[in-house]
Design an enzyme around this catalytic site. Structure first.
Site, short mmCIF file in Angstrom:
data_model
loop_
_atom_site.label_atom_id
_atom_site.label_comp_id
_atom_site.label_asym_id
_atom_site.label_seq_id
_atom_site.Cartn_x
_atom_site.Cartn_y
_atom_site.Cartn_z
N ASP A 75 0.85 -1.19 0.00
CA ASP A 75 0.00 0.00 0.00
C ASP A 75 0.89 1.24 0.00
O ASP A 75 1.85 1.33 0.80
CB ASP A 75 -0.91 0.00 1.23
CG ASP A 75 -1.94 1.12 1.18
OD1 ASP A 75 -2.99 0.92 0.53
OD2 ASP A 75 -1.69 2.19 1.78
N ASN A 78 -2.30 12.66 -3.60
CA ASN A 78 -3.27 13.13 -4.59
C ASN A 78 -3.73 14.56 -4.29
O ASN A 78 -3.86 15.39 -5.19
CB ASN A 78 -4.48 12.20 -4.64
CG ASN A 78 -4.27 11.00 -5.55
OD1 ASN A 78 -3.46 11.06 -6.47
ND2 ASN A 78 -4.99 9.93 -5.30
N HIS A 117 -4.56 14.36 -9.09
CA HIS A 117 -4.87 12.96 -9.42
C HIS A 117 -4.10 12.45 -10.63
O HIS A 117 -3.81 11.25 -10.72
CB HIS A 117 -6.38 12.80 -9.63
CG HIS A 117 -7.16 12.86 -8.37
ND1 HIS A 117 -7.30 11.79 -7.52
CD2 HIS A 117 -7.83 13.89 -7.79
CE1 HIS A 117 -8.04 12.14 -6.46
NE2 HIS A 117 -8.37 13.42 -6.62
N ASP A 175 -1.98 9.09 -10.64
CA ASP A 175 -2.06 7.99 -11.61
C ASP A 175 -0.66 7.61 -12.10
O ASP A 175 -0.34 6.42 -12.26
CB ASP A 175 -2.93 8.39 -12.80
CG ASP A 175 -4.41 8.44 -12.44
OD1 ASP A 175 -4.78 7.94 -11.36
OD2 ASP A 175 -5.19 8.97 -13.25
N GLU A 221 -4.81 2.27 -4.25
CA GLU A 221 -3.35 2.28 -4.29
C GLU A 221 -2.76 0.98 -3.74
O GLU A 221 -1.56 0.89 -3.46
CB GLU A 221 -2.80 3.46 -3.46
CG GLU A 221 -2.97 3.34 -1.96
CD GLU A 221 -4.33 3.83 -1.46
OE1 GLU A 221 -4.42 4.16 -0.26
OE2 GLU A 221 -5.29 3.88 -2.25
#
Length: 308
Positions: free
Chosen positions: A183, A191, A196, A200, A226
């Site tokens: 994680d 983010n 965002h 990504d 994630e």
């Protein structure tokens, strides 16, 4: 188009050859069915005009032999014969003959029947090409159904299919396997800070780094958000923990800026579990749950670490 003419009478064979070549066809000739079969086996022949009555292998037997071939595609077969009785026609059709031309042949009739065969072969070729294209598309769609389009890793469906097989194999052959759950630390904050689109991009870079840190026989999946999960066949708890630490270090060495972490760079936490061959009652779901609990331990202990 190439046509194989099979005729034992040399005069008739030459007449057929000259007639068909005059219409623009490439002609191969054979004096009997045996010779024709040898040519068919070694050359790309899709159109045959053959006499019925021939030595060694007659036209009807030749047609049956060609129809018995399953891997060379369709061949259009015209029978050239003096036999015109209803029962003869039926016998030929049963053997796989596509059309008849009665000897001595009429040029206009022969041309019409050859053109018809050519159209059928053209349509068959187009249909085969479309079917092959559709098969490739279906394979691609099947692959996409099991891939996470953002990271290129497997998706959750793919993970379930893979871990089910891995677990079954481990139970059957008394083998280990490991599961790592990863994680990204403080990903929501990343983010919020960088946007965002940047998030990504980070997910892609993390997935690529994980792929570089594992073996070809291991698999990585995006489990959700994630969170990534890795399956490692033939690995016990200690060796799986070693791989998890290698993955964690690989992400840290990327040196990706993250103002929301204590050391200012992007890190991940890993939870590790492995199938114990002495506990065959355990399901793969139990191993996954153990890895998830280990991940929470890593988070609670300060993040950027691997726990089992």
């Amino acid at each position: 188009m190439r046509i194989l003419v099979v005729e034992d009478d040399p005069v008739s064979r030459k007449l057929l050859q000259k007639t068909l070549e005059g219409w623009g066809y490439e002609i191969i000739t054979a004096e009997n069915g045996q010779k024709a079969l040898e040519i068919y086996e070694h050359q790309n022949v899709k159109f045959i005009i053959a006499d019925w009555m021939m030595p060694e292998i007659d036209g009807l037997s030749l047609c049956r032999l060609i129809r018995s071939e399953k891997n060379k595609g369709y061949v259009y077969f015209i029978m050239l014969t003096g036999k015109d009785k209803k029962e003869d026609v039926i016998e030929g059709l049963k053997a796989g003959v596509d059309d008849y031309v009665v000897k001595p042949f009429d040029r206009s009739e022969l041309q019409v029947r050859v053109r018809a065969g050519e159209r059928i072969l053209t349509l068959e070729k187009e249909l085969t090409a479309k079917n092959e294209s559709l098969q490739r598309l279906n394979l691609k769609l099947e692959e996409l159904v099991r891939l996470d389009t953002l990271t290129g890793a497997g998706n959750r469906l793919s993970f379930y299919e893979t871990v089910e097989k891995t677990h079954h194999r481990a139970c059957r052959y008394a083998q280990f396997y490991g599961i790592i759950m990863c994680d990204i630390d403080n990903f929501k904050l990343y983010n919020d800070t960088y946007g965002h689109l940047a998030g990504d991009n980070i997910l892609r870079r993390v997935a690529d780094s994980i792929k570089r840190s594992i073996r070809m026989s291991d698999d990585v999946f995006r489990y959700g958000g994630e969170e990534m999960v890795i399956t490692l066949p033939d690995q016990d708890l200690n060796s799986t923990l070693t791989v998890a630490e290698k993955i964690r270090e690989g992400i840290e060495l990327l040196g990706i800026e993250h103002k929301g972490t204590s050391n200012g760079i992007l890190t991940i936490s890993c939870g590790v579990a492995a199938f114990d061959m002495e506990k065959l009652e355990n399901r793969w779901e139990d191993i996954l749950e153990d890895a998830d609990k280990a991940l929470y331990r890593a988070k609670a202990a300060g993040k950027n670490r691997a726990c089992s």
